[in-house]
Design a protein around this motif. Structure first.
Motif, PDB file in Angstrom:
ATOM      1  N   UNK A  49      -6.038 -10.209   7.956  1.00  0.00           N
ATOM      2  CA  UNK A  49      -6.943 -10.328   6.819  1.00  0.00           C
ATOM      3  C   UNK A  49      -8.136  -9.388   6.959  1.00  0.00           C
ATOM      4  N   UNK A  50      -8.671  -9.274   8.179  1.00  0.00           N
ATOM      5  CA  UNK A  50      -9.801  -8.367   8.424  1.00  0.00           C
ATOM      6  C   UNK A  50      -9.395  -6.915   8.188  1.00  0.00           C
ATOM      7  N   UNK A  51      -8.209  -6.532   8.671  1.00  0.00           N
ATOM      8  CA  UNK A  51      -7.725  -5.166   8.467  1.00  0.00           C
ATOM      9  C   UNK A  51      -7.483  -4.883   6.983  1.00  0.00           C
ATOM     10  N   UNK A  52      -6.909  -5.855   6.289  1.00  0.00           N
ATOM     11  CA  UNK A  52      -6.679  -5.696   4.845  1.00  0.00           C
ATOM     12  C   UNK A  52      -8.000  -5.536   4.095  1.00  0.00           C
ATOM     13  N   UNK A  90      -7.309   4.706   9.771  1.00  0.00           N
ATOM     14  CA  UNK A  90      -7.342   3.731  10.867  1.00  0.00           C
ATOM     15  C   UNK A  90      -7.162   2.314  10.335  1.00  0.00           C
ATOM     16  N   UNK A  91      -7.848   1.978   9.236  1.00  0.00           N
ATOM     17  CA  UNK A  91      -7.719   0.644   8.652  1.00  0.00           C
ATOM     18  C   UNK A  91      -6.300   0.395   8.159  1.00  0.00           C
ATOM     19  N   UNK A  92      -5.702   1.395   7.519  1.00  0.00           N
ATOM     20  CA  UNK A  92      -4.332   1.258   7.025  1.00  0.00           C
ATOM     21  C   UNK A  92      -3.361   1.075   8.182  1.00  0.00           C
ATOM     22  N   UNK A  93      -3.524   1.879   9.230  1.00  0.00           N
ATOM     23  CA  UNK A  93      -2.665   1.747  10.411  1.00  0.00           C
ATOM     24  C   UNK A  93      -2.775   0.350  11.020  1.00  0.00           C
ATOM     25  N   UNK A  97       0.248  -2.304  11.469  1.00  0.00           N
ATOM     26  CA  UNK A  97       0.704  -2.662  12.810  1.00  0.00           C
ATOM     27  C   UNK A  97       0.334  -4.085  13.208  1.00  0.00           C
ATOM     28  N   UNK A  98      -0.718  -4.643  12.632  1.00  0.00           N
ATOM     29  CA  UNK A  98      -0.997  -6.065  12.860  1.00  0.00           C
ATOM     30  C   UNK A  98       0.107  -6.922  12.240  1.00  0.00           C
ATOM     31  N   UNK A  99       0.671  -6.456  11.121  1.00  0.00           N
ATOM     32  CA  UNK A  99       1.809  -7.159  10.523  1.00  0.00           C
ATOM     33  C   UNK A  99       3.020  -7.092  11.445  1.00  0.00           C
ATOM     34  N   UNK A 100       3.211  -5.940  12.090  1.00  0.00           N
ATOM     35  CA  UNK A 100       4.320  -5.795  13.056  1.00  0.00           C
ATOM     36  C   UNK A 100       4.118  -6.728  14.249  1.00  0.00           C
ATOM     37  N   UNK A 276       2.965   4.565  -5.048  1.00  0.00           N
ATOM     38  CA  UNK A 276       3.081   4.065  -3.674  1.00  0.00           C
ATOM     39  C   UNK A 276       1.730   3.680  -3.095  1.00  0.00           C
ATOM     40  N   UNK A 277       0.696   4.500  -3.357  1.00  0.00           N
ATOM     41  CA  UNK A 277      -0.650   4.173  -2.880  1.00  0.00           C
ATOM     42  C   UNK A 277      -1.162   2.863  -3.498  1.00  0.00           C
ATOM     43  N   UNK A 278      -0.913   2.700  -4.794  1.00  0.00           N
ATOM     44  CA  UNK A 278      -1.364   1.487  -5.481  1.00  0.00           C
ATOM     45  C   UNK A 278      -0.691   0.248  -4.891  1.00  0.00           C
ATOM     46  N   UNK A 279       0.629   0.321  -4.713  1.00  0.00           N
ATOM     47  CA  UNK A 279       1.367  -0.821  -4.164  1.00  0.00           C
ATOM     48  C   UNK A 279       0.964  -1.089  -2.722  1.00  0.00           C
ATOM     49  N   UNK A 280       0.684  -0.014  -1.971  1.00  0.00           N
ATOM     50  CA  UNK A 280       0.242  -0.163  -0.588  1.00  0.00           C
ATOM     51  C   UNK A 280      -1.063  -0.934  -0.516  1.00  0.00           C
ATOM     52  N   UNK A 281      -2.010  -0.589  -1.374  1.00  0.00           N
ATOM     53  CA  UNK A 281      -3.289  -1.307  -1.389  1.00  0.00           C
ATOM     54  C   UNK A 281      -3.125  -2.717  -1.946  1.00  0.00           C
ATOM     55  N   UNK A 282      -2.202  -2.883  -2.887  1.00  0.00           N
ATOM     56  CA  UNK A 282      -1.938  -4.214  -3.429  1.00  0.00           C
ATOM     57  C   UNK A 282      -1.413  -5.147  -2.345  1.00  0.00           C
ATOM     58  N   UNK A 283      -0.691  -4.591  -1.380  1.00  0.00           N
ATOM     59  CA  UNK A 283      -0.185  -5.399  -0.273  1.00  0.00           C
ATOM     60  C   UNK A 283      -1.320  -6.061   0.502  1.00  0.00           C
ATOM     61  N   UNK A 284      -2.495  -5.433   0.489  1.00  0.00           N
ATOM     62  CA  UNK A 284      -3.651  -5.979   1.210  1.00  0.00           C
ATOM     63  C   UNK A 284      -4.290  -7.164   0.481  1.00  0.00           C
ATOM     64  N   UNK A 285      -3.768  -7.522  -0.686  1.00  0.00           N
ATOM     65  CA  UNK A 285      -4.304  -8.660  -1.445  1.00  0.00           C
ATOM     66  C   UNK A 285      -3.382  -9.870  -1.400  1.00  0.00           C
ATOM     67  N   UNK A 286      -2.179  -9.723  -0.840  1.00  0.00           N
ATOM     68  CA  UNK A 286      -1.148 -10.740  -1.037  1.00  0.00           C
ATOM     69  C   UNK A 286      -1.163 -11.883  -0.029  1.00  0.00           C
ATOM     70  N   UNK A 287      -1.594 -11.619   1.204  1.00  0.00           N
ATOM     71  CA  UNK A 287      -1.393 -12.609   2.260  1.00  0.00           C
ATOM     72  C   UNK A 287      -2.084 -13.940   1.989  1.00  0.00           C
ATOM     73  N   UNK A 288      -3.305 -13.903   1.479  1.00  0.00           N
ATOM     74  CA  UNK A 288      -4.009 -15.159   1.204  1.00  0.00           C
ATOM     75  C   UNK A 288      -3.254 -15.986   0.176  1.00  0.00           C
TER      76      UNK A 288
END
Length: 321
Positions: A49-52, A90-93, A97-100, A276-288
């Motif tokens: 969550x912090x990385x997202x 760095x934040x994206x990485x 990788x935290x998901x991995x 792809x960039x939009x969906x990538x950033x959208x992934x950072x909103x989904x976990x909660x």
């Protein structure tokens, strides 16, 4: 202006409006340790969550919203721009990788019972996350030196553009290949592999345990062990499934461009890349939202958090009266 740029002006502010409070809420609630999750799992989820949250700050806000709504400010100076590139990558990485690392932790917890007691601990989680974060941050420092000023006005350097040497120097070519394979190609493949191995193990174990319990105690007897694994499986597959789905466009684009060997891309390819960039950033909103759907205790903590301000106001009014 590309048509996708018009969409970006609308979509990225929406991602920021949703993603920042969602991830902040996730960090606060998970950090309290009242969601019925192990301390090990909780640390991975808080780190994710912090990385997202950092991804949303560095990309949709400092990059796109700044570009479209607040142009020509100190963030557009070349030194600031270079720092933004490093922070964003760095934040994206770290987010990826935290998901991995979370997926691997759940894989060990579900499949490797002997290793579970040693690996799935709070201390191990802290070491894995800290090591991963530090290594990825150091790895992205060279990006600072790949950029040069896009414009020089009154001896002031503005904006960034990639140096020509990055495309032709063997050292930089090797670095960019390593970076792009490290994120997102390798994590994408690892998560698919981990999930496949986890599913195969769960199916085999489920058949064996179901057969044994049917022979001993009847068909309708509940199996607490399988119930626990089922909950872990739902959480794991929900998070990793969303990651695979939302990162798939970026992965497909990466493979296509590398196979074709393009340096300059066409308008349709540019649009596909931006999606792809939009969906990538959208992934950072989904976990909660995944936690809300899959974790009943997380939902209960949200209800308590939402009720708290109302209860506090009522109590203060009663005291005054």
């Amino acid at each position: 202006m590309y048509p996708i740029s018009v969409a970006e002006k609308i979509i990225f502010p929406i991602i920021a409006i949703i993603g920042i409070p969602a991830n902040f809420l996730g960090i606060v609630i998970l950090s309290q340790g009242k969601c019925g999750l192990s301390t090990c799992t909780t640390r991975y989820l808080v780190a994710m969550a912090a990385a997202d949250l950092l991804v949303i700050i560095t990309d949709p806000i400092l990059n796109y919203i700044n570009k479209y709504y607040f142009p020509w400010n100190f963030l557009d100076l070349t030194p600031s721009c270079r720092v933004k590139v490093v922070l964003e990558t760095a934040a994206t990485n770290c987010s990826v990788w935290f998901t991995v690392t979370f997926s691997f932790d759940r894989f060990v917890a579900i499949r490797c019972q002997k290793l579970k007691t040693k690996y799935c601990t709070r201390k191990t989680a802290a070491v894995v996350l800290a090591t991963t974060g530090i290594l990825l941050s150091v790895k992205n420092i060279p990006w600072y030196f790949t950029m040069k000023p896009d414009r020089i006005i009154n001896n002031v350097q503005w904006f960034c553009m990639t140096k020509t040497s990055v495309f032709f120097d063997l050292g930089w070519i090797a670095f960019t290949w390593f970076d792009q394979i490290l994120t997102p190609l390798l994590p994408f493949a690892l998560i698919l592999l981990i999930n496949a191995l986890t599913v195969s193990h769960i199916l085999v174990t489920s058949r064996v345990r179901k057969g044994l319990r049917t022979q001993g105690k009847g068909d309708n007897h509940r199996d607490p062990e399988m119930e626990s694994r089922r909950k872990s499986m739902i959480l794991l597959f929900s998070i990793s499934g969303a990651f695979i789905l939302l990162w798939s466009v970026s992965v497909i684009f990466f493979i296509y461009i590398k196979l074709k060997g393009f340096i300059h891309i066409t308008v349709p390819q540019h649009t596909f890349q931006k999606v792809g960039y939009i969906l990538r950033d959208l992934n950072c909103c989904t976990n909660t939202f995944i936690y809300v759907v899959t974790q009943s205790k997380f939902r209960e903590q949200i209800r308590i958090a939402l009720k708290y301000p109302v209860i506090s106001i009522i109590q203060r009014i009663k005291k005054k009266n």
